[in-house]
Design a protein around this motif. Structure first.
Motif, PDB file in Angstrom:
ATOM      1  N   ARG A 301      73.191  13.765 -52.838  1.00 49.86           N
ATOM      2  CA  ARG A 301      74.722  13.267 -52.725  1.00 49.86           C
ATOM      3  C   ARG A 301      75.153  12.810 -54.193  1.00 49.86           C
ATOM      4  N   LEU A 302      76.233  13.074 -54.626  1.00 50.14           N
ATOM      5  CA  LEU A 302      76.629  13.152 -55.826  1.00 50.14           C
ATOM      6  C   LEU A 302      77.177  11.362 -56.165  1.00 50.14           C
ATOM      7  N   PRO A 303      76.478  10.844 -57.286  1.00 47.07           N
ATOM      8  CA  PRO A 303      76.521   9.455 -57.483  1.00 47.07           C
ATOM      9  C   PRO A 303      78.207   9.016 -57.623  1.00 47.07           C
ATOM     10  N   ASP A 304      78.570   7.977 -57.267  1.00 42.70           N
ATOM     11  CA  ASP A 304      80.018   7.463 -57.086  1.00 42.70           C
ATOM     12  C   ASP A 304      80.684   7.604 -58.422  1.00 42.70           C
ATOM     13  N   MET A 305      80.037   7.355 -59.659  1.00 37.19           N
ATOM     14  CA  MET A 305      80.812   7.429 -60.578  1.00 37.19           C
ATOM     15  C   MET A 305      81.135   8.814 -61.154  1.00 37.19           C
ATOM     16  N   MET A 306      80.146   9.565 -60.868  1.00 42.12           N
ATOM     17  CA  MET A 306      80.403  11.001 -61.132  1.00 42.12           C
ATOM     18  C   MET A 306      81.175  11.886 -60.120  1.00 42.12           C
ATOM     19  N   CYS A 307      81.286  11.033 -59.087  1.00 41.51           N
ATOM     20  CA  CYS A 307      82.445  11.867 -57.650  1.00 41.51           C
ATOM     21  C   CYS A 307      83.644  11.573 -58.458  1.00 41.51           C
ATOM     22  N   ARG A 308      83.883  10.391 -58.624  1.00 39.98           N
ATOM     23  CA  ARG A 308      85.046  10.011 -59.228  1.00 39.98           C
ATOM     24  C   ARG A 308      85.765  10.916 -60.277  1.00 39.98           C
ATOM     25  N   LYS A 309      84.790  11.238 -61.198  1.00 39.91           N
ATOM     26  CA  LYS A 309      85.408  12.305 -62.225  1.00 39.91           C
ATOM     27  C   LYS A 309      85.608  13.401 -61.678  1.00 39.91           C
ATOM     28  N   PHE A 310      84.752  14.144 -60.782  1.00 40.34           N
ATOM     29  CA  PHE A 310      84.692  15.391 -60.269  1.00 40.34           C
ATOM     30  C   PHE A 310      86.094  15.418 -59.350  1.00 40.34           C
ATOM     31  N   VAL A 311      86.467  14.562 -58.613  1.00 37.18           N
ATOM     32  CA  VAL A 311      87.744  14.391 -57.896  1.00 37.18           C
ATOM     33  C   VAL A 311      89.016  14.344 -58.873  1.00 37.18           C
ATOM     34  N   SER A 312      88.820  13.557 -59.722  1.00 36.22           N
ATOM     35  CA  SER A 312      89.922  13.571 -60.813  1.00 36.22           C
ATOM     36  C   SER A 312      90.219  14.885 -61.253  1.00 36.22           C
ATOM     37  N   VAL A 313      89.060  15.754 -61.754  1.00 32.22           N
ATOM     38  CA  VAL A 313      89.201  17.060 -62.325  1.00 32.22           C
ATOM     39  C   VAL A 313      89.967  18.038 -61.188  1.00 32.22           C
ATOM     40  N   CYS A 314      89.565  17.793 -60.059  1.00 29.82           N
ATOM     41  CA  CYS A 314      89.952  18.918 -59.044  1.00 29.82           C
ATOM     42  C   CYS A 314      91.480  18.301 -58.629  1.00 29.82           C
ATOM     43  N   TYR A 315      91.997  17.220 -58.697  1.00 29.72           N
ATOM     44  CA  TYR A 315      93.175  16.692 -58.116  1.00 29.72           C
ATOM     45  C   TYR A 315      93.368  16.976 -56.569  1.00 29.72           C
ATOM     46  N   HIS A 316      92.101  17.151 -55.908  1.00 33.29           N
ATOM     47  CA  HIS A 316      92.316  17.362 -54.489  1.00 33.29           C
ATOM     48  C   HIS A 316      92.634  18.649 -54.170  1.00 33.29           C
ATOM     49  N   ASN A 317      92.606  19.713 -55.083  1.00 31.28           N
ATOM     50  CA  ASN A 317      93.014  21.178 -54.876  1.00 31.28           C
ATOM     51  C   ASN A 317      91.785  21.810 -54.903  1.00 31.28           C
ATOM     52  N   TYR A 318      91.079  22.114 -54.041  1.00 32.41           N
ATOM     53  CA  TYR A 318      89.559  22.573 -53.847  1.00 32.41           C
ATOM     54  C   TYR A 318      89.536  24.122 -54.047  1.00 32.41           C
ATOM     55  N   SER A 319      90.867  24.742 -53.908  1.00 33.33           N
ATOM     56  CA  SER A 319      90.805  26.109 -54.055  1.00 33.33           C
ATOM     57  C   SER A 319      90.571  26.604 -55.544  1.00 33.33           C
ATOM     58  N   HIS A 320      90.282  25.708 -56.679  1.00 35.38           N
ATOM     59  CA  HIS A 320      90.018  25.999 -57.825  1.00 35.38           C
ATOM     60  C   HIS A 320      88.300  25.872 -58.221  1.00 35.38           C
ATOM     61  N   VAL A 321      87.658  25.292 -57.006  1.00 37.80           N
ATOM     62  CA  VAL A 321      86.369  24.994 -57.135  1.00 37.80           C
ATOM     63  C   VAL A 321      85.405  26.582 -56.688  1.00 37.80           C
ATOM     64  N   GLN A 322      84.416  26.552 -57.707  1.00 37.00           N
ATOM     65  CA  GLN A 322      83.437  27.552 -57.526  1.00 37.00           C
ATOM     66  C   GLN A 322      82.205  27.256 -57.549  1.00 37.00           C
ATOM     67  N   CYS A 323      81.234  27.923 -56.714  1.00 43.71           N
ATOM     68  CA  CYS A 323      79.812  27.342 -56.883  1.00 43.71           C
ATOM     69  C   CYS A 323      78.864  28.552 -57.115  1.00 43.71           C
ATOM     70  N   LEU A 324      77.693  28.219 -57.951  1.00 49.38           N
ATOM     71  CA  LEU A 324      76.944  29.426 -57.967  1.00 49.38           C
ATOM     72  C   LEU A 324      75.540  28.746 -58.384  1.00 49.38           C
ATOM     73  N   TRP A 325      74.282  29.921 -58.298  1.00 50.72           N
ATOM     74  CA  TRP A 325      73.078  29.664 -58.259  1.00 50.72           C
ATOM     75  C   TRP A 325      72.712  29.863 -59.739  1.00 50.72           C
ATOM     76  N   HIS A 326      71.900  29.104 -60.476  1.00 53.28           N
ATOM     77  CA  HIS A 326      71.385  29.451 -61.934  1.00 53.28           C
ATOM     78  C   HIS A 326      70.073  28.809 -62.246  1.00 53.28           C
ATOM     79  N   GLU A 327      68.987  29.673 -61.740  1.00 59.19           N
ATOM     80  CA  GLU A 327      67.903  29.362 -62.495  1.00 59.19           C
ATOM     81  C   GLU A 327      67.336  27.845 -62.045  1.00 59.19           C
ATOM     82  N   GLY A 328      67.402  27.672 -60.449  1.00 58.75           N
ATOM     83  CA  GLY A 328      66.945  26.210 -59.960  1.00 58.75           C
ATOM     84  C   GLY A 328      68.105  25.026 -60.087  1.00 58.75           C
ATOM     85  N   LEU A 329      69.340  25.573 -60.478  1.00 56.44           N
ATOM     86  CA  LEU A 329      70.283  24.895 -60.442  1.00 56.44           C
ATOM     87  C   LEU A 329      71.577  25.249 -59.336  1.00 56.44           C
TER      88      LEU A 329
END
Length: 380
Positions: A301-329
């Motif tokens: 689970r993402l720590p709360d402080m980092m989660c607040r930054k992520f949510v502020s970046v997205c502005y709750h518009n999750y259509s802009h979110v993409q995820c990918l795999w990169h060498e164990g990440l």
């Protein structure tokens, strides 16, 4: 005097060491080919390429199966590649996670000549990059070997192709590695699959809940010879078998409850789920799961402080979110934010990737990320 003698003694020892470390040039000519190949394979790839014009022996390296196999075992870097509309079509920025630094990779002149200013990087897999060439063709390129192939689209697209997925796929007829390209059509009633083994596109039926308009199109997550997609709410997972071209609505178990958004990531022979947990479309936390058997097992689970930054970046518009795999990440990105959030699976830790220094402050959207592993054996 004693101090002067000590200095002379140290100086003599250094000179002796230099003589010992300097190899007689004539020795190189007597080395067995197998030993010379092994020594050369430890050099940086750029140095090996620079050696090619010097003699016939070095020029034959990249056409020797034995040397290529040795080089492949020694040289297997992987980079996180950043694409943005404002970047020059002559170079791309890459992040080296081992050296923890950003670099710029120049594109071959043949590639730059084939592309246009409107060309867009769409997907990557096993050393290959897939670009759009307007609305009528795709370009598949191996930057390491400067080879490329232009693939006319099976039908004219009313818009530039999106949600294209390039995957490395073994050829059934031989041991060579091929690739497939999954291409949704403008309508939701069909998809097209390109097979590098047959050099042809094949049309298959579509899946309306995945491909319909209004559903943000995401690239498929590759896992066990299939591509996996998520449907709009109520969220579920469907699979597309790359061998048979059939859809499976029971490809994965039911997703965890109270999900605000979901993304799938395939990598390392596993399938991961990244999701925002909350209600009414608002994420209160971000978690990651792994598909184990017929159940989703929570990994972190993402720590709360980092989660607040992520949510502020997205502005709750999750259509802009993409995820990918990169060498164990497992990387979580946003097209409107120039930083990458990643989860290191082996250590179960979360981190932010350093911002690319080549980005200008005024660039506020259009960021797309890809995993890029240069591969001499990736054939276009």
């Amino acid at each position: 005097m004693p101090r002067a003698r000590a200095q002379r003694r140290a100086s003599n020892q250094i000179e002796k060491m230099k003589k010992v470390m300097t190899m007689d040039p004539s020795i190189w000519g007597r080395l067995p080919d197998e030993l010379l190949d092994r020594i050369i394979a430890f050099l940086p790839l750029r140095t090996i390429l620079a050696l090619r014009p010097t003699c016939r022996r070095f020029r034959s390296f990249l056409s020797s199966p034995a040397f290529l196999s040795l080089l492949h075992s020694q040289y297997s870097p992987s980079y996180l590649l950043l694409s943005h509309p404002q970047f020059s079509d002559r170079c791309l920025p890459i992040y080296d996670s081992v050296a923890d630094q950003w670099r710029s990779v120049s594109l071959p002149s043949s590639f730059a000549d084939a592309c246009s200013p409107s060309s867009v990087l769409l997907s990557s897999a096993s050393g290959l990059l897939c670009f759009s060439l307007g609305r009528s063709a795709l370009l598949v390129a191996n930057l390491l070997t400067s080879s490329l192939k232009i693939l006319p689209l099976p039908v004219y697209s009313a818009s530039s192709p999106s949600a294209v997925t390039l995957v490395s796929f073994p050829s059934p007829s031989n041991s060579k590695r091929g690739y497939k390209i999954f291409l949704p059509s403008d309508s939701a009633d069909a998809v097209f699959l390109y097979d590098s083994a047959s050099l042809a596109w094949t049309r298959f039926s579509g899946f309306e809940s995945v491909l319909r308009r209004g559903n943000p199109r995401q690239a498929g997550a590759f896992f066990e010879a299939s591509l996996y997609f998520t449907t709009p709410e109520p969220f579920s997972v469907v699979g597309f078998d790359l061998r048979s071209g059939s859809w499976d609505i029971d490809a994965a178990p039911a997703l965890p409850e109270d999900m605000a958004f979901v993304r799938l990531v395939g990598g390392g022979g596993r399938l991961y789920l990244v999701g925002g947990v909350g209600r009414d479309g608002i994420s209160r936390s971000l978690k990651i799961w792994e598909l184990v058997g017929r159940a989703w097992e929570e990994l972190g689970r993402l720590p709360d402080m980092m989660c607040r930054k992520f949510v502020s970046v997205c502005y709750h518009n999750y259509s802009h979110v993409q995820c990918l795999w990169h060498e164990g990440l497992v990387c979580v990105c946003c097209t409107t934010w120039p930083e990458v959030l990643f989860y290191r699976v082996a250590r179960a830790t979360w981190h932010w990737l350093p911002r690319c220094p080549m980005l200008q402050e005024k660039w506020s959207c259009g960021f797309h990320w890809f995993s890029f592993s240069p591969d001499l054996f990736a054939l276009v």
